[in-house]
Write an enzyme that holds these catalytic residues in place. Structure first.
Site, PDB file in Angstrom:
ATOM      1  N   HIS A 170       1.914   4.617  -2.876  1.00 44.99           N
ATOM      2  CA  HIS A 170       2.079   6.069  -2.744  1.00 44.99           C
ATOM      3  C   HIS A 170       3.448   6.497  -3.250  1.00 44.99           C
ATOM      4  O   HIS A 170       3.582   7.512  -3.943  1.00 44.99           O
ATOM      5  CB  HIS A 170       1.941   6.482  -1.278  1.00 44.99           C
ATOM      6  CG  HIS A 170       0.542   6.435  -0.748  1.00 44.99           C
ATOM      7  ND1 HIS A 170      -0.522   7.021  -1.388  1.00 44.99           N
ATOM      8  CD2 HIS A 170       0.032   5.881   0.400  1.00 44.99           C
ATOM      9  CE1 HIS A 170      -1.623   6.837  -0.683  1.00 44.99           C
ATOM     10  NE2 HIS A 170      -1.318   6.144   0.406  1.00 44.99           N
ATOM     11  N   HIS A 173       3.661   6.591  -6.947  1.00 36.96           N
ATOM     12  CA  HIS A 173       2.932   7.753  -7.458  1.00 36.96           C
ATOM     13  C   HIS A 173       3.871   8.961  -7.488  1.00 36.96           C
ATOM     14  O   HIS A 173       3.876   9.745  -8.445  1.00 36.96           O
ATOM     15  CB  HIS A 173       1.727   8.031  -6.559  1.00 36.96           C
ATOM     16  CG  HIS A 173       0.689   8.917  -7.175  1.00 36.96           C
ATOM     17  ND1 HIS A 173      -0.405   9.373  -6.477  1.00 36.96           N
ATOM     18  CD2 HIS A 173       0.562   9.439  -8.425  1.00 36.96           C
ATOM     19  CE1 HIS A 173      -1.151  10.120  -7.261  1.00 36.96           C
ATOM     20  NE2 HIS A 173      -0.576  10.190  -8.445  1.00 36.96           N
ATOM     21  N   HIS A 227       0.833  -1.203   0.000  1.00 32.13           N
ATOM     22  CA  HIS A 227       0.000   0.000   0.000  1.00 32.13           C
ATOM     23  C   HIS A 227       0.874   1.263   0.000  1.00 32.13           C
ATOM     24  O   HIS A 227       0.698   2.148  -0.859  1.00 32.13           O
ATOM     25  CB  HIS A 227      -0.910  -0.027   1.234  1.00 32.13           C
ATOM     26  CG  HIS A 227      -1.784   1.173   1.391  1.00 32.13           C
ATOM     27  ND1 HIS A 227      -3.133   1.157   1.092  1.00 32.13           N
ATOM     28  CD2 HIS A 227      -1.515   2.445   1.832  1.00 32.13           C
ATOM     29  CE1 HIS A 227      -3.649   2.353   1.322  1.00 32.13           C
ATOM     30  NE2 HIS A 227      -2.688   3.157   1.779  1.00 32.13           N
ATOM     31  N   GLU A 228       1.780   1.345   0.937  1.00 31.70           N
ATOM     32  CA  GLU A 228       2.615   2.547   1.033  1.00 31.70           C
ATOM     33  C   GLU A 228       3.558   2.676  -0.159  1.00 31.70           C
ATOM     34  O   GLU A 228       3.867   3.795  -0.598  1.00 31.70           O
ATOM     35  CB  GLU A 228       3.413   2.541   2.342  1.00 31.70           C
ATOM     36  CG  GLU A 228       2.550   2.539   3.606  1.00 31.70           C
ATOM     37  CD  GLU A 228       1.627   3.741   3.709  1.00 31.70           C
ATOM     38  OE1 GLU A 228       1.888   4.763   3.049  1.00 31.70           O
ATOM     39  OE2 GLU A 228       0.628   3.644   4.444  1.00 31.70           O
TER      40      GLU A 228
END
Length: 484
Positions: A291, A294, A287-288
């Site tokens: 980020h 991105h 999940h992290e």
């Protein structure tokens, strides 16, 4: 106007920012009742989870009203309303939702109400199952109470799917998971994660690792500092934040490379074993890292729209910010991805597919009830009968935009099902995802990015359908269990 600037600065700077800080801190401060500290009660809550009375005590004390803090929250709401009116908006929500996918408070409420309606039958079924389980465990006191939900849903997951984390951890060493991420990014984007030795004084702890993110043809894209391990006085929070945002430098014509930090709280390796992750830890890592990628793959003119989500804010539309990270959770639970890296650290045996399938299905247990609780979280007026709002720190950072988690999850679900479910390692789709969604950061209207990826304009009904369909059972899991 110029004459209103002093008042605007006072409301926004002195009033709102100071109140924000105070409430955000107080959300986590323990309260005492009859010499029993909240910290002790929270410990008892987890140790004696089976004891309904302990759960009730912990619940009631945690949500116990605090008049001073309530006054601060009300003052925050008043200041937000003043600020919105000052700059010409009907309400704070109208101002906060400008530039988001939802655009207006009316659209948000339509989304939440439609989701509630569509979930009603599944939610009622979930609560019937929880009541049946409580009757089975405690026939003398079978009434379902607010503090029962987390415990009973956990009991049902364990009973039905046998997802004890210790059964999974030997297959999920940190090194194997990082290798899996490297392989995934290489196949989707042509990107590699390469370890670099930091210079003297460059990192704040000796166990922080530095990764260079390198594209096969474009070269260096940026740096990620991995602060993964638990240590004393380190915030216990899984998050991603920016040290330096990417931007186009006008004076040199070069692109300023982004530098970010991934902060987790993973266990240290022992003398006899590497750092072993639970399934939840592994999914948080993915999940992290969503980020972080991105940030790495965004190429924007200005760094304040570089696109990365941070623990304290966001540089793109809030209801879009979680899409890259939630999408990574789908990769983290797809066996075609997991099978590339999940090996037992001692025997080298792969993680059985049936165990992955059970893990995925276990998340659907009471999923409608969980989602419905989150829908209620979005509307503070639904919970004014207790002081729950005083413990909800997201009222500070998200304000009128807490629905964003649900909308981001809906978008991620649609992207996964339409673009990756057939082949999660498809390079063509990976490049399209980078081109249409990741590259723009917050510089492009979020709904236009979603339309570019899905090649259609989604509706609120599409978002709701995506969330509801996530709860449908996968009957292949039952077949696998029966065969094994």
């Amino acid at each position: 106007t110029h004459s209103n600037r002093p008042f605007f600065s006072k409301v926004n700077g002195e009033n709102i920012l100071m109140i924000n800080k105070y409430i955000a801190v107080c959300c986590y401060i323990g309260r005492c009742a009859k010499c029993a500290s909240l910290y002790m009660l929270k410990c008892l809550y987890f140790v004696f989870m089976f004891c309904c009375k302990i759960r009730e005590i912990a619940y009631r004390i945690y949500l116990y009203p605090n008049a001073d803090l309530m006054e601060c929250l009300e003052e925050l709401l008043r200041c937000r309303h003043k600020l919105a009116k000052l700059v010409g908006y009907e309400s704070y929500a109208h101002r906060a939702l400008k530039g988001t996918m939802a655009k207006t408070p009316e659209m948000v409420m339509n989304f939440l109400q439609l989701l509630t309606d569509r979930l009603s039958d599944k939610t009622a079924k979930d609560y019937r199952m929880m009541k049946d389980m409580k009757t089975k465990l405690n026939p003398r006191n079978a009434e379902l109470m607010p503090w029962d939900h987390p415990y009973l849903s956990g009991v049902m997951r364990a009973e039905r799917y046998n997802i004890e984390p210790s059964l999974y951890s030997p297959y999920l060493s940190l090194g194997a998971c990082m290798e899996g991420l490297n392989n995934l990014f290489s196949q989707l984007y042509g990107v590699s994660l390469m370890s670099e030795h930091p210079r003297a004084g460059e990192v704040w702890s000796e166990d922080v690792r530095k990764l260079a993110v390198v594209h096969e043809t474009e070269g260096l894209l940026g740096y990620i500092y991995c602060d993964f391990f638990h240590r004393q006085d380190k915030p216990h929070q899984d998050c991603h934040f920016t040290i330096r945002g990417g931007r186009q430098c006008r004076d040199t014509g070069e692109y300023q490379l982004p530098v970010v930090v991934l902060m987790l709280s993973l266990p240290h390796p022992s003398r006899s074993a590497p750092a072993l992750l639970t399934p939840g830890m592994m999914e948080n890592l993915f999940h992290e890292m969503g980020h972080a990628m991105h940030s790495m793959l965004g190429r924007t003119r200005y760094q304040h729209v570089t696109g990365d989500h941070e623990c304290c804010g966001t540089r793109c539309a809030t209801d879009f910010a979680e899409v890259p990270s939630i999408l990574m959770e789908y990769f983290a639970t797809d066996y075609r991805v997991i099978s590339q890296f999940a090996r037992h650290y001692e025997t080298g045996q792969p993680l059985p597919e049936s165990m992955v399938a059970r893990l995925c299905e276990s998340k659907k247990v009471c999923g409608a009830a969980d989602t419905q609780l989150q829908v209620q979280d979005d509307n503070i007026y639904n919970i004014i009968y207790n002081a729950w709002q005083l413990r909800f720190s997201h009222l500070i950072g998200y304000g009128a935009k807490y629905y964003s988690y649900l909308m981001s999850r809906a978008v991620a679900s649609m992207v996964w099902k339409q673009c990756f479910v057939q082949d999660p390692l498809n390079r063509e789709m990976g490049e399209r995802y980078r081109r249409e969604m990741l590259a723009h950061g917050g510089a492009k209207e979020p709904m236009r990015m979603v339309e570019g990826m899905l090649q259609k304009q989604p509706t609120i009904e599409d978002f709701v359908d995506a969330l509801v369909s996530e709860l449908n059972p996968n009957f292949e899991t039952f077949l696998m269990d029966s065969e094994s």
